[in-house]
Each structure stands twice: as structure tokens, then as C-alpha cells.
Design a protein around this motif. Structure first.
Motif, PDB file in Angstrom:
ATOM      1  N   GLU A 103      -4.313   2.481  -7.025  1.00 50.73           N
ATOM      2  CA  GLU A 103      -4.726   3.581  -6.154  1.00 50.73           C
ATOM      3  C   GLU A 103      -3.862   4.809  -6.425  1.00 50.73           C
ATOM      4  O   GLU A 103      -2.718   4.883  -5.966  1.00 50.73           O
ATOM      5  CB  GLU A 103      -4.523   3.190  -4.684  1.00 50.73           C
ATOM      6  CG  GLU A 103      -5.318   1.993  -4.251  1.00 50.73           C
ATOM      7  CD  GLU A 103      -5.529   2.002  -2.737  1.00 50.73           C
ATOM      8  OE1 GLU A 103      -6.668   1.831  -2.321  1.00 50.73           O
ATOM      9  OE2 GLU A 103      -4.550   2.214  -1.991  1.00 50.73           O
TER      10      GLU A 103
ATOM     11  N   ALA B   2      -5.598  10.535  -4.741  1.00 51.78           N
ATOM     12  CA  ALA B   2      -7.047  10.306  -4.548  1.00 51.78           C
ATOM     13  C   ALA B   2      -7.337   9.607  -3.224  1.00 51.78           C
ATOM     14  O   ALA B   2      -8.500   9.385  -2.881  1.00 51.78           O
ATOM     15  CB  ALA B   2      -7.604   9.473  -5.703  1.00 51.78           C
TER      16      ALA B   2
ATOM     17  N   HIS C 139       0.858  -1.190   0.000  1.00 45.44           N
ATOM     18  CA  HIS C 139       0.000   0.000   0.000  1.00 45.44           C
ATOM     19  C   HIS C 139       0.897   1.245   0.000  1.00 45.44           C
ATOM     20  O   HIS C 139       1.973   1.244   0.596  1.00 45.44           O
ATOM     21  CB  HIS C 139      -0.899  -0.018   1.252  1.00 45.44           C
ATOM     22  CG  HIS C 139      -1.960   1.029   1.211  1.00 45.44           C
ATOM     23  ND1 HIS C 139      -1.706   2.346   1.516  1.00 45.44           N
ATOM     24  CD2 HIS C 139      -3.273   0.973   0.881  1.00 45.44           C
ATOM     25  CE1 HIS C 139      -2.826   3.044   1.377  1.00 45.44           C
ATOM     26  NE2 HIS C 139      -3.793   2.237   0.987  1.00 45.44           N
TER      27      HIS C 139
ATOM     28  N   GLY D 165     -11.617   5.089   4.013  1.00 47.13           N
ATOM     29  CA  GLY D 165     -12.534   5.823   4.887  1.00 47.13           C
ATOM     30  C   GLY D 165     -13.969   5.314   4.905  1.00 47.13           C
ATOM     31  O   GLY D 165     -14.542   5.083   5.981  1.00 47.13           O
TER      32      GLY D 165
ATOM     33  N   LEU E 282     -10.829  -0.994  -3.451  1.00 38.57           N
ATOM     34  CA  LEU E 282     -10.148  -1.060  -2.163  1.00 38.57           C
ATOM     35  C   LEU E 282     -10.509   0.249  -1.477  1.00 38.57           C
ATOM     36  O   LEU E 282     -10.151   1.328  -1.952  1.00 38.57           O
ATOM     37  CB  LEU E 282      -8.629  -1.199  -2.354  1.00 38.57           C
ATOM     38  CG  LEU E 282      -7.792  -1.372  -1.088  1.00 38.57           C
ATOM     39  CD1 LEU E 282      -8.225  -2.607  -0.293  1.00 38.57           C
ATOM     40  CD2 LEU E 282      -6.297  -1.502  -1.432  1.00 38.57           C
ATOM     41  N   VAL E 283     -11.262   0.133  -0.387  1.00 37.58           N
ATOM     42  CA  VAL E 283     -11.905   1.311   0.181  1.00 37.58           C
ATOM     43  C   VAL E 283     -11.383   1.590   1.585  1.00 37.58           C
ATOM     44  O   VAL E 283     -11.427   0.709   2.451  1.00 37.58           O
ATOM     45  CB  VAL E 283     -13.436   1.099   0.256  1.00 37.58           C
ATOM     46  CG1 VAL E 283     -14.120   2.408   0.653  1.00 37.58           C
ATOM     47  CG2 VAL E 283     -13.981   0.581  -1.068  1.00 37.58           C
TER      48      VAL E 283
ATOM     49  N   GLY F 123      -9.344   4.847  -3.892  1.00 38.83           N
ATOM     50  CA  GLY F 123      -9.131   6.295  -3.773  1.00 38.83           C
ATOM     51  C   GLY F 123     -10.452   7.005  -3.700  1.00 38.83           C
ATOM     52  O   GLY F 123     -11.091   7.244  -4.710  1.00 38.83           O
ATOM     53  N   SER F 124     -10.891   7.273  -2.445  1.00 44.13           N
ATOM     54  CA  SER F 124     -12.143   7.991  -2.201  1.00 44.13           C
ATOM     55  C   SER F 124     -13.368   7.314  -2.825  1.00 44.13           C
ATOM     56  O   SER F 124     -14.288   7.985  -3.306  1.00 44.13           O
ATOM     57  CB  SER F 124     -12.021   9.453  -2.649  1.00 44.13           C
ATOM     58  OG  SER F 124     -10.996  10.107  -1.924  1.00 44.13           O
TER      59      SER F 124
END
Ligand SMILES: O=C[C@H](O)COP(=O)(O)O
Length: 247
Positions: free
Chosen positions: A166, A170, A94, A233, A230-231, A210-211
Motif C-alpha cells: 500500500e 495512495a 498497516h 473507503g 486491501l480496500v 490504495g484507493s
């Protein structure tokens, strides 16, 4: 046919109690049999999460691991330790690990190979900085990350690798790449994989990260080459996680 995979990456969030409350809240509501629903949680919660998700459609992933089997690596967790508790996926490389913990393409590659050796499916991350994007270097940068990240991965194993594209600019910023832009880079990443593995590239799942949130997940998932998300927040809130996996 590639089965989409929506993975929440909780990063350094949630105590064990909070993680278990989350699973309790979502487990009856995660019911999209056409999607692999994954939660990538901090190490300390993994064993409890595996037990709490038994008999559900939720799979559990780690966010990192060491590439050695054992030894004097204070603070690290080995692939065998993750395998022992039945971990399904592990996020490797990551951008936060690359930036804050000095991960390189070489260490990322060792981890990818080692995860596969242990029967844990790696989620190999790649993506460019804002400076690289503005300099027109997005694809060249991802190509290097993917080619180096996949070194020595056998043909028989390539379909077990999940790639997460990612763009760093973002992540956690609220700025999402447009779905078309993300699809364009992801199609290119598939070409890079095809350069190494030929037709087998069609079996490799490539996520966007990314968001991603409930309001944009359907548009992202509608793209031809995007096989999941891939999430960060948005995966922390139970209701949002349910909406994401049942998109
Ligand atoms: O691993 C997840 C990504 O870093 C995306 O994070 P985000 O959804 O908070 O932007």
C-alpha cells in the motif's frame, strides 16, 4: 495457483449494529468462489460478525493485535482472544498503525510470528511515503519492511502470510498507483520473498491497496503479480463491497 483475496479494511468505522446490517445486506450477494472475501472490522464487532457470517463465503479479520499472550498491556487484544472467536486474518503493520501508534518493523514482525503460531493468517502491510517514492526509494523501503517483517517465519508458514503493498500516498487520497506500477513493485516484493524462501514465494498472495474501488478493481486484478486488494473507503458501502469481491 494463488487464490485472490479481497479484504475490506473498515478502519475505525461502523458500530456493531451497522456492521451486522452490512453483512445482512451483502451475504447473499458475495458469490465469487474464486476469491477469498474478507472483512477486517473493529475488535468490538468481530464476535458478532463471525456469528453473522457462519455458512457464508465471508471471512473475518482483525485490524491489529498484540504479540504477547496476556499481561499488563492496557487496551490491547491478544492473539488467543482473536483465535477463541475464530478470527481468520489479522492486518499487521498497516501504515496508519506505524504512523499513529509507533509500530516498528520489529513489533510488526513479532505480531506476524505470533499470529501464525495461533493459526491466524497475517496480512503484512508495507509501502512507501510520497517522499520516498519521489526519492526513488520505493523498492528499497519495501524490501526492508518485508525482510524484517518476515524474520523467523518458518518455510512451512510462508504461504499463509498475505502481503499488502500500500503506497501511503495512495491511501484514502483517490490517487491510485497505475496498475502497471503497482504490479512492478509487487513483482519486486515477490523477488524479495523469493530471496528468503525460494520457489515458495510463488504461493504467497500479494495484494495492492490504495484507493481501490469498483471502477478500477478489474484492471488491478488483471495484473500478473497482484493477487488481491486491501480496500479501505470503498469497502464501507455494501454495494461497492459486493462489486469488489465479485469483480
Ligand atoms: O487498508 C486499506 C488501505 O489503507 C486503503 O484505503 P483506501 O482504499 O481508503 O485508500
Amino acid at each position: 495457483m494463488r487464490k485472490p483475496i479481497i479484504a475490506g479494511n473498515w478502519k475505525m468505522n461502523k458500530t456493531i449494529a451497522e456492521a451486522l446490517a452490512f453483512v445482512d445486506d451483502v451475504k447473499e450477494r458475495v458469490n465469487n468462489e474464486n476469491v477469498d472475501a474478507v472483512i477486517c472490522a473493529p475488535f468490538i464487532a468481530l464476535k458478532d460478525l463471525k456469528e453473522a457470517t457462519k455458512g457464508t463465503d465471508i471471512k473475518i479479520g482483525a485490524q491489529n493485535m498484540h504479540f504477547e499472550e496476556s499481561g499488563a498491556f492496557t487496551g490491547e487484544v491478544s492473539p488467543g482472544m482473536l483465535k477463541e472467536i475464530g478470527i481468520d486474518y489479522v492486518v499487521i503493520g498497516h501504515s496508519e498503525r506505524r504512523e499513529y501508534f509507533n509500530e516498528t518493523n520489529e513489533t510488526v514482525n513479532k505480531k506476524v510470528v505470533k499470529a501464525l503460531e495461533h493459526g491466524i493468517d497475517p496480512i503484512l502491510c508495507c509501502g512507501e511515503t510520497l517522499e520516498q517514492r519521489e526519492a526513488g526509494e520505493t523498492k528499497a523501503h519495501c524490501k526492508i519492511q518485508i525482510e524484517e517483517g518476515l524474520k523467523n517465519v518458518a518455510k512451512e508458514d510462508i504461504s499463509k502470510v498475505v502481503i499488502a503493498y500500500e503506497p501511503i500516498w495512495a491511501i484514502g487520497t483517490g490517487k491510485t498507483a497505475t496498475a502497471e506500477d503497482a504490479n512492478d513493485v509487487i513483482s519486486y516484493i515477490r523477488e524479495v520473498v523469493a530471496g528468503l524462501y525460494g520457489e515458495l514465494a510463488q504461493d504467497v498472495r500479494i495484494q495492492y491497496g490504495g484507493s481501490v474501488k469498483p471502477s478500477n478493481v478489474a484492471e488491478i486484478m488483471a495484473q500478473s503479480d497482484i493477487d488481491g486488494a486491501l480496500v479501505g473507503g470503498a469497502s464501507l458501502a455494501a454495494d461497492d463491497y459486493v462489486k469488489l469481491v465479485n469483480f
